[in-house]
Design an enzyme around this catalytic site. Structure first.
Site, PDB file in Angstrom:
ATOM      1  N   HIS A 135       0.868  -1.187   0.000  1.00  0.00           N
ATOM      2  CA  HIS A 135       0.000   0.000   0.000  1.00  0.00           C
ATOM      3  C   HIS A 135       0.904   1.237   0.000  1.00  0.00           C
ATOM      4  O   HIS A 135       2.026   1.195   0.521  1.00  0.00           O
ATOM      5  CB  HIS A 135      -0.836  -0.051   1.287  1.00  0.00           C
ATOM      6  CG  HIS A 135      -1.908   0.973   1.421  1.00  0.00           C
ATOM      7  ND1 HIS A 135      -1.643   2.269   1.797  1.00  0.00           N
ATOM      8  CD2 HIS A 135      -3.242   0.900   1.260  1.00  0.00           C
ATOM      9  CE1 HIS A 135      -2.783   2.943   1.862  1.00  0.00           C
ATOM     10  NE2 HIS A 135      -3.772   2.133   1.542  1.00  0.00           N
ATOM     11  N   ASP A 211       3.068  -4.603   7.644  1.00  0.00           N
ATOM     12  CA  ASP A 211       1.826  -3.843   7.541  1.00  0.00           C
ATOM     13  C   ASP A 211       0.689  -4.857   7.700  1.00  0.00           C
ATOM     14  O   ASP A 211       0.402  -5.624   6.790  1.00  0.00           O
ATOM     15  CB  ASP A 211       1.768  -3.162   6.169  1.00  0.00           C
ATOM     16  CG  ASP A 211       0.444  -2.454   5.931  1.00  0.00           C
ATOM     17  OD1 ASP A 211      -0.474  -2.602   6.753  1.00  0.00           O
ATOM     18  OD2 ASP A 211       0.334  -1.754   4.905  1.00  0.00           O
ATOM     19  N   GLN A 214      -4.623  -5.429   6.945  1.00  0.00           N
ATOM     20  CA  GLN A 214      -5.656  -6.319   6.419  1.00  0.00           C
ATOM     21  C   GLN A 214      -5.653  -7.676   7.114  1.00  0.00           C
ATOM     22  O   GLN A 214      -6.581  -8.455   6.914  1.00  0.00           O
ATOM     23  CB  GLN A 214      -5.462  -6.514   4.900  1.00  0.00           C
ATOM     24  CG  GLN A 214      -5.591  -5.253   4.084  1.00  0.00           C
ATOM     25  CD  GLN A 214      -7.006  -4.666   4.099  1.00  0.00           C
ATOM     26  OE1 GLN A 214      -7.976  -5.334   4.435  1.00  0.00           O
ATOM     27  NE2 GLN A 214      -7.127  -3.396   3.749  1.00  0.00           N
ATOM     28  N   LYS A 237     -10.504  -0.745  10.467  1.00  0.00           N
ATOM     29  CA  LYS A 237     -10.685  -1.922   9.604  1.00  0.00           C
ATOM     30  C   LYS A 237     -11.001  -3.157  10.442  1.00  0.00           C
ATOM     31  O   LYS A 237     -11.149  -4.247   9.911  1.00  0.00           O
ATOM     32  CB  LYS A 237      -9.427  -2.168   8.775  1.00  0.00           C
ATOM     33  CG  LYS A 237      -9.120  -1.052   7.774  1.00  0.00           C
ATOM     34  CD  LYS A 237      -7.884  -1.385   6.975  1.00  0.00           C
ATOM     35  CE  LYS A 237      -7.311  -0.184   6.254  1.00  0.00           C
ATOM     36  NZ  LYS A 237      -8.109   0.251   5.105  1.00  0.00           N
ATOM     37  N   CYS A 379      -4.820   2.675  -3.486  1.00  0.00           N
ATOM     38  CA  CYS A 379      -3.544   3.149  -2.918  1.00  0.00           C
ATOM     39  C   CYS A 379      -2.438   2.121  -3.140  1.00  0.00           C
ATOM     40  O   CYS A 379      -1.632   1.855  -2.235  1.00  0.00           O
ATOM     41  CB  CYS A 379      -3.666   3.480  -1.433  1.00  0.00           C
ATOM     42  SG  CYS A 379      -4.801   4.816  -1.099  1.00  0.00           S
TER      43      CYS A 379
HETATM   44  C1  PLP Z   1      -2.586  -2.810   3.473  1.00  0.00           C
HETATM   45  C2  PLP Z   1      -2.905  -1.415   3.961  1.00  0.00           C
HETATM   46  N1  PLP Z   1      -1.933  -0.687   4.513  1.00  0.00           N
HETATM   47  C3  PLP Z   1      -2.153   0.555   4.971  1.00  0.00           C
HETATM   48  C4  PLP Z   1      -3.396   1.130   4.885  1.00  0.00           C
HETATM   49  C5  PLP Z   1      -3.595   2.497   5.434  1.00  0.00           C
HETATM   50  O1  PLP Z   1      -4.518   2.490   6.474  1.00  0.00           O
HETATM   51  P1  PLP Z   1      -5.047   3.875   7.077  1.00  0.00           P
HETATM   52  O2  PLP Z   1      -5.666   4.620   5.942  1.00  0.00           O
HETATM   53  O3  PLP Z   1      -6.016   3.454   8.125  1.00  0.00           O
HETATM   54  O4  PLP Z   1      -3.862   4.567   7.624  1.00  0.00           O
HETATM   55  C6  PLP Z   1      -4.445   0.407   4.311  1.00  0.00           C
HETATM   56  C7  PLP Z   1      -5.776   1.025   4.152  1.00  0.00           C
HETATM   57  O5  PLP Z   1      -6.450   0.840   3.171  1.00  0.00           O
HETATM   58  C8  PLP Z   1      -4.199  -0.898   3.849  1.00  0.00           C
HETATM   59  O6  PLP Z   1      -5.163  -1.643   3.296  1.00  0.00           O
END
Ligand code: PLP
Length: 421
Positions: A135, A211, A214, A237, A379
């Site tokens: 992401h 990260d 998910q 999430k 993203c």
């Molecule tokens: C894999 C992953 N990393 C990071 C993020 C970023 O999360 P946040 O927008 O809550 O900071 C997301 C959000 O869609 C994500 O799916």
């Protein structure tokens, strides 16, 4: 699976239709139809237990934390710190009271690592390894540091099934100081072999930033068996509120890092000639923290724990398998589903292309049927480029979805296809 989570294969199950009744928003109608919410990878819905916990805190206990010595201020501090410990236990943190840092979201947690660990340890020519499926939140902070410090970014590629290509892993990691890797792709659903990757990274002398945005909401998580050094995720999430995320870090790594932002809470002393930073984790929590949100996150963790993460995972494997079959059966060659074809190798995130229909058109048509799916680049633009698309439509599941939701999705997609035929 066992590799990612360090747990046995999931066998327990759950009753999604009964659980869905705990989520007030899911009683809504959209354009006269019951809502079919399939965008939990972007943000999940909240159960009454979470909403009530936040309301109860606000109505009975709210005061600023770590400051007052009166009754409700002390109660607020106790509840806030109890939420921290609760969240830490949920992910198997060995020392939850010291290793769990509350941030604004996962993005801020990942940036925190780049700013503090990155600035402490990385200089010109140092190597950070990322994957092609990250992401933006785990790419852009490293690009920013690369521009500032002259570090080199290397990439682990993916194959056509959406799995990481690990044949040259040792060469890619050679000389690396950090590996940043997503536990589960928010586009492909791919579950990465984190334990194996962490072992290889450590053998190469690199620390591992996972990260887990998910994965924490959908799989049992145990930081010790994953073997990572930092783990980032967001409350919104995982059935919790927006406005709060988590960075877990190994105690000895966090303890040697400088503060992130400056201000109140993160200091022990401030003088005209300087300041003395606070102990961990408060050193990284400048200013008034998201207190009500921490209470909500704690309640979300209680809810997930009561359902059981093995049951959540088992349910989502079965629902994902059902969705893969249903979509392939209905649309055949007319649909391209990205990511692993085996439901056991992925989470409940299905990105797809339906013929030539633009993902935004799909999302808009589906909305007419009450179906909420995401359309866009999610993203993950480097991944979009690798897949050869600008965007995809994405349906994603949580514990409150069941096979009827998938059936509604398939019927609505059929209508969208006819409309654009
Ligand atoms: C894999 C992953 N990393 C990071 C993020 C970023 O999360 P946040 O927008 O809550 O900071 C997301 C959000 O869609 C994500 O799916």
């Amino acid at each position: 699976m066992a590799e990612l989570t360090g747990t046995r294969s999931p066998t327990a199950t759950l009753d999604a239709a009964t659980l869905a009744k705990d989520f007030p928003l899911l009683t809504r109608e959209i354009h006269g139809r019951p809502i079919t919410y399939l965008d939990s990878a972007a943000s999940s819905q909240r159960p009454t237990a979470v909403l009530d916990a936040m309301r109860n805190y606000d109505e009975t206990t709210h005061a600023n934390v770590h400051r007052g010595v009166y009754t409700i201020a002390e109660e607020a501090t106790r509840r806030f710190e109890a939420a921290r410990t609760n969240v830490g236990r949920f992910i198997g943190a060995p020392d939850p009271g010291r290793e769990v840092v509350f941030t604004k979201n996962a993005t801020e947690a990942l940036n925190l690592v780049a700013h503090t660990w990155g600035r402490t340890h990385l200089g010109r020519g140092d190597v950070v390894v990322l994957t092609e499926m990250e992401h933006h939140a785990n790419i852009v902070p490293w690009h920013m540091l690369a521009a500032e410090r002259g570090i080199e970014l290397r990439w682990i590629p993916i194959d056509d099934d959406g799995q990481l290509v690990l044949d040259d892993l040792d060469a890619v990691l050679d000389g690396a100081k950090l590996l940043g890797v997503t536990c589960m792709s928010n586009v492909l659903g791919t579950l990465n072999p984190i334990t194996e990757l962490a072992a290889a990274a450590h053998a190469a002398g690199a620390v591992v930033l996972a990260d887990a945005c998910q994965s924490v909401p959908h799989l049992p998580t145990d930081v010790a068996s994953l073997g990572v050094d930092f783990l980032a995720f967001s409350a919104h999430k995982m059935l919790g509120p927006t406005g709060i995320g988590v960075l877990w870090g190994r105690e000895e790594l966090l303890a040697e890092l400088p503060p992130f932002l400056g201000g109140g809470e993160m200091i022990l002393d401030v003088r005209k000639d300087g300041f003395t930073p606070n102990d961990i984790p408060w050193r990284f929590e400048a200013g008034t923290p998201p207190i009500t949100e921490a209470i909500g996150l704690g309640a979300a963790v209680d809810y997930l724990r009561a359902v059981g993460m093995d049951a959540v995972r088992a349910h989502e494997i079965s629902l994902t398998a059902y969705a893969l079959d249903a979509l392939n059966e209905r649309f055949g060659d007319g649909i391209r589903i990205f990511g692993p074809s085996d439901a056991e190798a992925r989470g409940g995130v299905l990105s797809f292309a339906l013929g030539e229909v633009h993902p935004h058109d799909i999302s808009q048509i589906l909305d007419q049927y009450g179906v909420c799916v995401r359309a866009g680049h999610h993203c993950a633009k480097p991944l979009m480029r690798r897949l050869g698309v600008n965007s995809t439509a994405r349906a994603s599941f949580a514990l409150y979805n069941d096979e009827r939701d998938v059936d509604t999705l398939v019927e609505a997609l059929d209508e969208a296809k006819k409309f654009f035929a």
